[in-house]
Design a protein around this motif. Structure first.
Motif, mmCIF file in Angstrom:
data_model
loop_
_atom_site.group_PDB
_atom_site.id
_atom_site.type_symbol
_atom_site.label_atom_id
_atom_site.label_comp_id
_atom_site.label_asym_id
_atom_site.label_seq_id
_atom_site.Cartn_x
_atom_site.Cartn_y
_atom_site.Cartn_z
ATOM 1 N N GLN A 11 -9.668 -3.912 7.602
ATOM 2 C CA GLN A 11 -10.705 -3.000 7.577
ATOM 3 C C GLN A 11 -12.032 -3.461 7.650
ATOM 4 O O GLN A 11 -12.963 -3.141 8.675
ATOM 5 C CB GLN A 11 -10.543 -1.903 6.649
ATOM 6 C CG GLN A 11 -9.355 -1.080 6.799
ATOM 7 C CD GLN A 11 -9.042 -0.219 5.294
ATOM 8 O OE1 GLN A 11 -9.767 -0.339 4.335
ATOM 9 N NE2 GLN A 11 -8.185 0.925 5.616
ATOM 10 N N ARG A 12 -12.478 -4.505 6.971
ATOM 11 C CA ARG A 12 -13.985 -4.940 6.956
ATOM 12 C C ARG A 12 -13.948 -5.743 8.421
ATOM 13 O O ARG A 12 -15.025 -5.500 9.106
ATOM 14 C CB ARG A 12 -14.097 -5.922 5.660
ATOM 15 C CG ARG A 12 -15.577 -6.529 5.820
ATOM 16 C CD ARG A 12 -15.671 -7.378 4.594
ATOM 17 N NE ARG A 12 -14.617 -8.635 4.924
ATOM 18 C CZ ARG A 12 -14.670 -9.635 5.743
ATOM 19 N NH1 ARG A 12 -15.605 -9.692 6.550
ATOM 20 N NH2 ARG A 12 -13.825 -10.814 6.003
ATOM 21 N N ALA A 13 -13.073 -6.582 8.481
ATOM 22 C CA ALA A 13 -12.995 -7.222 9.666
ATOM 23 C C ALA A 13 -13.223 -6.416 11.142
ATOM 24 O O ALA A 13 -13.898 -6.516 12.164
ATOM 25 C CB ALA A 13 -11.826 -8.351 10.079
ATOM 26 N N ALA A 14 -12.250 -5.469 11.031
ATOM 27 C CA ALA A 14 -12.449 -4.357 12.215
ATOM 28 C C ALA A 14 -13.675 -3.750 12.336
ATOM 29 O O ALA A 14 -14.364 -3.675 13.691
ATOM 30 C CB ALA A 14 -11.305 -3.387 11.966
ATOM 31 N N SER A 15 -14.297 -3.389 11.168
ATOM 32 C CA SER A 15 -15.599 -2.761 11.251
ATOM 33 C C SER A 15 -16.621 -3.610 11.736
ATOM 34 O O SER A 15 -17.788 -3.523 12.550
ATOM 35 C CB SER A 15 -16.155 -2.258 9.838
ATOM 36 O OG SER A 15 -17.515 -1.747 9.780
ATOM 37 N N ARG A 72 -4.155 -8.908 9.933
ATOM 38 C CA ARG A 72 -2.915 -8.092 10.142
ATOM 39 C C ARG A 72 -1.420 -8.698 10.333
ATOM 40 O O ARG A 72 -0.592 -8.347 9.694
ATOM 41 C CB ARG A 72 -3.149 -7.896 11.820
ATOM 42 C CG ARG A 72 -4.204 -6.726 11.839
ATOM 43 C CD ARG A 72 -4.399 -6.417 13.414
ATOM 44 N NE ARG A 72 -5.398 -5.116 13.549
ATOM 45 C CZ ARG A 72 -6.076 -5.124 14.597
ATOM 46 N NH1 ARG A 72 -5.835 -5.794 15.761
ATOM 47 N NH2 ARG A 72 -6.922 -3.933 14.593
ATOM 48 N N GLU A 73 -1.560 -10.119 10.438
ATOM 49 C CA GLU A 73 -0.263 -10.962 10.464
ATOM 50 C C GLU A 73 -0.053 -11.269 8.943
ATOM 51 O O GLU A 73 1.066 -11.051 8.688
ATOM 52 C CB GLU A 73 -0.672 -12.224 11.225
ATOM 53 C CG GLU A 73 0.675 -13.163 10.923
ATOM 54 C CD GLU A 73 1.822 -12.942 11.686
ATOM 55 O OE1 GLU A 73 2.756 -13.397 11.411
ATOM 56 O OE2 GLU A 73 1.850 -12.101 12.568
ATOM 57 N N ALA A 119 -5.429 -6.426 -0.624
ATOM 58 C CA ALA A 119 -6.499 -7.331 -0.103
ATOM 59 C C ALA A 119 -6.425 -7.556 1.421
ATOM 60 O O ALA A 119 -7.458 -7.469 2.070
ATOM 61 C CB ALA A 119 -6.499 -8.567 -0.866
ATOM 62 N N TYR A 120 -5.140 -7.688 1.694
ATOM 63 C CA TYR A 120 -5.180 -7.623 3.181
ATOM 64 C C TYR A 120 -5.641 -6.404 4.089
ATOM 65 O O TYR A 120 -6.212 -6.550 4.997
ATOM 66 C CB TYR A 120 -3.632 -7.998 3.669
ATOM 67 C CG TYR A 120 -3.368 -9.383 3.804
ATOM 68 C CD1 TYR A 120 -3.905 -10.294 4.568
ATOM 69 C CD2 TYR A 120 -2.283 -10.014 2.927
ATOM 70 C CE1 TYR A 120 -3.346 -11.587 4.545
ATOM 71 C CE2 TYR A 120 -1.875 -11.191 2.965
ATOM 72 C CZ TYR A 120 -2.381 -12.206 3.905
ATOM 73 O OH TYR A 120 -1.896 -13.480 3.483
ATOM 74 N N LEU A 121 -5.239 -5.368 3.570
ATOM 75 C CA LEU A 121 -5.816 -3.986 3.978
ATOM 76 C C LEU A 121 -7.104 -4.044 4.066
ATOM 77 O O LEU A 121 -7.815 -3.785 5.137
ATOM 78 C CB LEU A 121 -5.101 -2.803 3.286
ATOM 79 C CG LEU A 121 -5.447 -1.626 4.011
ATOM 80 C CD1 LEU A 121 -4.848 -1.518 5.178
ATOM 81 C CD2 LEU A 121 -4.662 -0.625 3.172
ATOM 82 N N ALA A 122 -7.821 -4.113 2.920
ATOM 83 C CA ALA A 122 -9.316 -4.231 2.777
ATOM 84 C C ALA A 122 -10.054 -5.267 3.865
ATOM 85 O O ALA A 122 -10.949 -4.797 4.377
ATOM 86 C CB ALA A 122 -9.870 -4.425 1.389
ATOM 87 N N GLU A 123 -9.345 -6.201 3.785
ATOM 88 C CA GLU A 123 -9.937 -7.290 4.561
ATOM 89 C C GLU A 123 -9.784 -7.061 6.030
ATOM 90 O O GLU A 123 -10.953 -7.288 6.984
ATOM 91 C CB GLU A 123 -9.496 -8.871 4.402
ATOM 92 C CG GLU A 123 -10.323 -9.363 2.991
ATOM 93 C CD GLU A 123 -11.776 -9.242 3.161
ATOM 94 O OE1 GLU A 123 -12.210 -9.796 3.805
ATOM 95 O OE2 GLU A 123 -12.238 -8.756 2.021
#
Length: 129
Positions: free
Chosen positions: A102-106, A71-72, A96-100
């Protein structure tokens, strides 16, 4: 042995490779899955294998920190990198930040439901024992 039908009481966030609570192999499959989401060196600590609730807590903290970092990074990448990358590369970094993120949140949601189940089992064990 588990059948091929999923447990209907599990949430959509429940990881497919973790057997449901109540299954004899629940804690073992939870351990294996949780270790996949933390640094390999966490395997050096026997206490984390003996106490899955402790591993779940560390995993929750680790993945939560990764989510916050994504997010940062997303918030600051355009300003920080605009002088160094062409616009199309910067867009790819943002993706890449957005995908990562989303993956981390999931992953974090899945860790939270496994953690809650492990805590329930641990409480039941301490009341029984």
């Amino acid at each position: 042995m588990l059948g091929s039908m999923p447990d209907q009481s599990l949430t959509p966030d429940w990881p497919a490779s973790v057997h449901p609570p109540g299954a004899e192999s629940f804690e073992q499959t939870a351990l294996v899955w949780l270790f996949e989401h933390v640094p390999a060196d966490y395997r050096l600590h026997g206490v984390l294998r003996r106490h899955p609730v402790a591993l779940a807590r560390l995993a929750r903290q680790y993945v939560s920190a990764a989510l916050e970092a994504a997010r940062e990074g997303y918030r600051t990448a355009r300003v920080d990198l605009r002088e160094y990358l062409p616009p199309h590369a910067l867009d790819q970094v943002m993706n890449a930040y957005l995908a990562e993120g989303q993956r981390a949140a999931s992953t974090l949601r899945a860790i939270e439901v496994v953690d809650a189940a492990l805590r329930t089992v641990a409480v039941g064990r301490s009341v029984d024992g």
